[in-house]
Every structure is written in C-alpha cells, then in structure tokens.
Design a protein around this motif. Structure first.
Motif, PDB file in Angstrom:
ATOM      1  N   ASN A  23      43.117  46.193  39.998  1.00 19.07           N
ATOM      2  CA  ASN A  23      42.572  46.503  41.319  1.00 19.07           C
ATOM      3  C   ASN A  23      43.675  46.798  42.331  1.00 19.07           C
ATOM      4  O   ASN A  23      43.532  47.696  43.165  1.00 19.07           O
TER       5      ASN A  23
ATOM      6  N   ARG B 194      37.264  44.009  36.687  1.00 25.65           N
ATOM      7  CA  ARG B 194      38.630  44.348  36.280  1.00 25.65           C
ATOM      8  C   ARG B 194      39.606  43.292  36.758  1.00 25.65           C
ATOM      9  O   ARG B 194      39.304  42.498  37.651  1.00 25.65           O
TER      10      ARG B 194
ATOM     11  N   THR C 220      45.086  50.219  41.517  1.00 24.36           N
ATOM     12  CA  THR C 220      44.097  51.239  41.860  1.00 24.36           C
ATOM     13  C   THR C 220      44.118  51.510  43.358  1.00 24.36           C
ATOM     14  O   THR C 220      44.086  52.668  43.802  1.00 24.36           O
TER      15      THR C 220
ATOM     16  N   GLU D 259      42.969  41.542  38.505  1.00 29.57           N
ATOM     17  CA  GLU D 259      43.533  41.664  39.848  1.00 29.57           C
ATOM     18  C   GLU D 259      44.610  42.742  39.892  1.00 29.57           C
ATOM     19  O   GLU D 259      44.658  43.539  40.829  1.00 29.57           O
TER      20      GLU D 259
ATOM     21  N   PRO E 116      38.437  43.328  45.935  1.00 27.48           N
ATOM     22  CA  PRO E 116      38.554  44.090  44.687  1.00 27.48           C
ATOM     23  C   PRO E 116      37.648  45.318  44.674  1.00 27.48           C
ATOM     24  O   PRO E 116      36.489  45.257  45.104  1.00 27.48           O
ATOM     25  N   LEU E 117      38.189  46.424  44.194  1.00 27.39           N
ATOM     26  CA  LEU E 117      37.395  47.644  44.079  1.00 27.39           C
ATOM     27  C   LEU E 117      36.463  47.579  42.870  1.00 27.39           C
ATOM     28  O   LEU E 117      35.378  48.158  42.874  1.00 27.39           O
ATOM     29  N   PHE E 118      36.899  46.861  41.815  1.00 25.38           N
ATOM     30  CA  PHE E 118      36.117  46.734  40.585  1.00 25.38           C
ATOM     31  C   PHE E 118      36.023  45.251  40.227  1.00 25.38           C
ATOM     32  O   PHE E 118      37.025  44.627  39.868  1.00 25.38           O
TER      33      PHE E 118
END
Length: 262
Positions: A155, A150, A158, A152, A145-147
């Motif tokens: 992510n 946040r 994104t 799933e 995950p990038l964040f």
C-alpha cells in the motif's frame, strides 16, 4: 484516493486560472498577444505563489516545523548530493528511450535563459510542487490503506507510485514525464520516511538549480552527453558510472539517517 485526485485537479485549476488572468492582464498592459519571457516568468511565479498560499491556508497540505527541529542537516545534505549524482544517469537513461514530444521547449528556453527564470524554476517550483504532490496528495494517499487485503508495504509503494505518476502528469510535457516519474518515486520515499516535504524540497531545488546552470552553459536543447564528452562513448559511460558512485551511497546514507520527528 478521491481526495488525492481532488488536490491534483485543484492544483491544475490554479495553474489554468492564474495563468489566464496573468496573461490577460499582461496583454492588456503591453497591447501585445505575443508570448514574452517576462510574461512567462510572471505567470510561472504567480501560479507558484498562489498555489503555495492556497494549499497552506486551506490546510490541504500540512507543514510542520517539528522535523526541522530535529536538526536533520545530514539528510538535507545527502538529498542535495543525491540530486547531483542522479543528473548524468538520468540524462543517459532518457537518451536511451524513444524521443518524446517536447511541447514546451520554446517556453523553457525563454525562462531558463533569463536570470529571473531561476526564481520560478529553481525556487518556487520545488516548493509549490512538493507542497502539493507530497504535502497534500501523498499525505492523503498514505493516510489509509488503498487495498485492505494487501500488505502495508504494498500500500505504501502503491501510494508513492500514484503520487509519482501525478508528479509526471502535472509537467504537461511528455519529454519530462519519464524523468519526473522516477524522481517522484524517490521524493515520495523520502516523504514517507520523514513525514516532511523538506528533504524533497532540498533534492528538487538542487535538481532544478543544476538543470538551470547546465542549460545556460550548454543552451542547445538537442545536445546529448556524447556531445558534451567530445564524442567519446567511453567517457559517457565513465561519467555515468562515476555519478552512480555518488548517487547510490547518497541514497544509502538517506536510508540510514532519515527518520520521522518524535
């Protein structure tokens, strides 16, 4: 994210280094510094081949036969149909936008009007770009995950959006970037759903092949849809509507049939 950026930089570096070497050798052999169709096609083919070889040998991109072993022929067919349906709506949307600089118009004209140009644009470009942008960049973005705070789904989209942005940027041509970004979203979604670059390769191949054929039928780069349909705005809108009746069902069928290999 860091790894994805590194893959992008490596891809650009390959384009620049191989392009420089091929151009230098070509000029030494021909004793001419003028750009020729042969030089442009040779450069494009060489960079495509070297990109594929390096990204596969270093395992920056992982390609597995597992997905194709599931015999997903309907997915590949619907991918091609989706590319066919997207052509006119994409051209129409681009015509509604402010005109952007086309830095490589002359180069594209030289490549697309030569039969060997299809090897570069129709075959190698779809494979090399899917290996890099989906097989390496998007795979790394989806790996974690990038964040953390946040959802799933946020992510995932994104990551797909970032890879689509990178896909637009590697074309190095503002006139192509809006179309490339939108198509990049679709190709990213296809990769996420299947875990394979092959649906994207099929779509990308069909898109580039159709563009190659149409360019040779209507070689005027300034020609618009209204010119193709003899000045009838109604016929243009009807063509857009008819194309959407191809595109939307194709995307729906992809949604139904796409799945990862077990």
């Amino acid at each position: 994210m860091k790894k994805a950026i590194i893959y992008l930089i490596e891809f650009i570096a390959i384009q620049l280094i191989v392009g420089f070497i091929v151009t230098l050798v070509w000029q030494l052999i021909t004793k001419s510094e003028d750009k020729t169709t042969g030089m442009l096609i040779t450069t494009t083919v060489a960079t495509g081949v070297v990109t594929i070889v390096i990204f596969l040998l270093t395992r920056w991109a992982e390609v597995s036969p597992n997905w194709i072993r599931t015999r997903p022929w309907l997915v590949l067919i619907w991918s091609v149909i989706a590319a066919m349906g997207a052509l006119i709506p994409s051209a129409w949307l681009q015509e509604q936008m402010p005109e952007l600089p086309n830095f490589v118009e002359n180069e594209f004209d030289m490549i697309l009007t030569n039969r060997w140009g299809y090897l570069a644009i129709g075959l190698l470009a779809p494979l090399s770009e899917e290996i890099v942008l989906r097989g390496a960049v998007l795979r790394s973005l989806l790996s974690k995950p990038l964040f953390a705070n946040r959802s799933e789904r946020f992510n995932i989209w994104t990551a797909i959006s970032i890879s689509a942005l990178f896909f637009a940027l590697i074309h190095f041509n503002p006139a192509q970037m809006p179309h490339a970004f939108v198509i990049g979203l679709l190709l990213g979604w296809m990769y996420w759903r299947t875990g394979s670059i092959l649906p994207g390769v099929a779509y990308h191949w069909a898109n580039n092949s159709i563009a190659y054929i149409i360019y040779n039928i209507y070689p005027d780069p300034d020609m618009k849809l209204i010119d193709v349909f003899k000045g009838s705005e109604l016929h243009v809108l009807m063509a857009v509507g008819f194309s959407m009746l191809i595109l939307l069902p194709a995307i729906y069928q992809l949604h139904l049939w796409m799945r990862r290999a077990e």
